[in-house]
Design an enzyme around this catalytic site. Structure first.
Site, PDB file in Angstrom:
ATOM      1  N   LYS A  57      49.523  62.510  21.388  1.00 23.35           N
ATOM      2  CA  LYS A  57      50.506  62.968  22.387  1.00 23.35           C
ATOM      3  C   LYS A  57      51.934  62.697  21.913  1.00 23.35           C
ATOM      4  CE  LYS A  57      47.111  62.135  26.036  1.00 23.35           C
ATOM      5  NZ  LYS A  57      46.565  61.108  26.935  1.00 23.35           N
ATOM      6  N   VAL A 106      38.283  69.208  32.828  1.00 21.63           N
ATOM      7  CA  VAL A 106      39.605  69.848  32.889  1.00 21.63           C
ATOM      8  C   VAL A 106      39.479  71.355  33.148  1.00 21.63           C
ATOM      9  CG1 VAL A 106      41.734  70.310  31.620  1.00 21.63           C
ATOM     10  CG2 VAL A 106      40.603  68.082  31.402  1.00 21.63           C
TER      11      VAL A 106
END
Ligand code: HSE
Length: 436
Positions: free
Chosen positions: A205, A14
């Site tokens: 999440k 990432v």
């Protein structure tokens, strides 16, 4: 104006993706941000590894603290992942007055309340768009785009690895372990892949989404999580015959009694767009009282998609650098002193419909016994499917869909059904949501 200087903690998938995007789109990004943004430092555990981004103008180090303590750095990008030492790094960066952009969902879900309190005290921003659903700007959509609404519920496919596994099992009849190994090789899976398949990653999440949707503190410990490891091809096929797909959903719903926070495999009518989100893609359905249902779809993992979200946060931070900290968009969408203490419901209070599969003797009265138990528990049946026995078998599978009920009623009914002499083994239960 002086360029804004970035330090990246963790130049892996990432972090590397964010660096590639920042470098490739530098001119366009400067036009948007109003300043040039340059990466001057980055950390990585292996300094000899070749990278897709240009590291020639970065000072590389193995110690993230070198970057955090560098007074020249304005914004820290944290893409190491996990909590522990990373939490210490982020807290130190905030203490040093640096803004932080992170893709770290577990860090935010587990320690966000403390991190945001510290950030507010120091007048810095901690941005976390990349923590949920990779490249989909779902945080911004809920926090800003839907800020005029009362959010009623949201439901998302928010773990790409899990969705990839379920899709490959359904489409190609592949084995669970084989597909998981491929997701790991492609860099989608978490360092500990049980986080993907047991609903933990999606739970992190969902914690974040629920907080910004309902204005409640982050509370991962109250999320109900159930993984996909018990989903069989048999259930996938029966669900299809009844017009449903099985997806692992993260669901947050505000009810009169409190908030449901749950991650579990779910039957969804196949005609819903979200039922057709396949592979590593993510999607989140958000229902607001004014806007109605809205759907956000895109890549939920991967270097550049997640890098895209990181860079968008960097640009937001740069735009806000000169603004009064009191007047910035609040970290969790609602003003910190206006978070609500709404109870999160225990699983027995969930209200949903169910798919049940049981194995029963093929003789008269068996189905009547099962339906009597359901009726006695105040559970209404939506559909029944009984398959013919396989060669010379005396046991037949029976599939039932119920209407919406409370989970404690269903749990009681299942216990009674499993006690019937004519029913063998456990009743397989999967929740069902029409998402209408
Ligand atoms: N392991 C995560 C997933 C990566 O599969 O969705 C993105 O958060």
């Amino acid at each position: 104006m002086k360029p804004v200087k970035i330090g990246i903690l963790g130049l892996g998938t990432v972090g590397g993706g964010a660096a590639v995007v920042l470098q490739r789109n530098a001119a366009e990004i400067a036009r948007r941000a109003g300043r040039e943004i340059i990466i001057t430092r980055a950390s990585a555990s292996d300094l000899t590894k070749s990278r897709l981004c240009d590291t020639s103008k970065m000072v590389m180090t193995q110690s993230g603290f070198d970057i955090i303590n560098d007074p020249e750095i304005d914004i820290i990008i944290e893409t190491i992942g996990g909590a522990g030492i990373v939490k210490e790094m982020v807290m130190q960066a905030i203490e040093n007055g640096k803004h932080v952009v992170t893709a770290n969902k577990s860090l935010i879900a587990l320690h966000g309340n403390e991190i945001f309190a510290k950030a507010s005290e120091k007048g810095v921003i901690v941005a976390f768009e990349a923590a949920v659903a990779g490249g989909i700007p779902i945080i911004k959509a809920i926090r800003e785009g839907l800020s005029g609404n009362q959010i009623e519920w949201l439901a998302g496919i928010i773990n790409g690895t899990g969705n990839f596994i379920l899709t490959e099992m359904r489409d190609k009849g592949r084995d669970f372990a084989d597909v998981l190994a491929e997701a790991q090789a492609l860099g989608y899976a978490e360092a500990d892949p049980t986080f993907d398949v047991e609903g933990i990653d999606a739970g992190h999440k969902l914690t974040i989404l629920a907080s910004i949707a309902f204005g409640i503190p982050l509370q991962f410990d109250k999320v109900y999580t159930e993984g996909i490891t018990k989903i069989t091809r048999t259930d996938v096929e029966y669900a299809e015959q009844l017009g449903y797909r099985i997806k692992s959903l993260g669901i947050a719903r505000k009810t009169a009694k409190g908030i449901e926070l749950r991650v579990h495999p779910t039957l969804i009518p196949e005609r819903r767009l979200i039922a057709n989100v396949n592979g590593v893609m993510n999607a989140v359905l958000v229902k607001g009282d004014a806007v109605g249902a809205t759907l956000y779809y895109g890549a939920g993992a991967g270097a550049e998609p997640t890098g895209s979200a990181v860079v968008a946060d960097v640009i937001d931070v740069v735009r806000a650098l000169t603004s009064d900290p009191e007047n910035r968009v609040p970290h969790l969408a609602f003003q910190a002193n206006a978070l609500a203490n709404i109870p999160v419901l225990a699983s027995g209070d969930f209200e949903t419909a169910y798919y049940l599969r049981l194995n029963a003797e093929d003789k008269s009265g068996v189905l009547a016994d099962v339906t009597r138990i359901l009726a006695d528990c105040d559970i209404s049946i939506e559909a029944i499917l009984q398959k013919p026995p396989a060669n010379n078998e005396t046991i037949v599978p029976i599939i039932l869909l119920t209407q919406v009920t409370q989970e404690h009623k269903l749990t009681a009914a299942i216990a009674k059904i499993e006690q019937l002499n004519t029913v063998s083994g456990k009743v397989n239960r999967i929740r069902l949501e029409t998402l209408g």
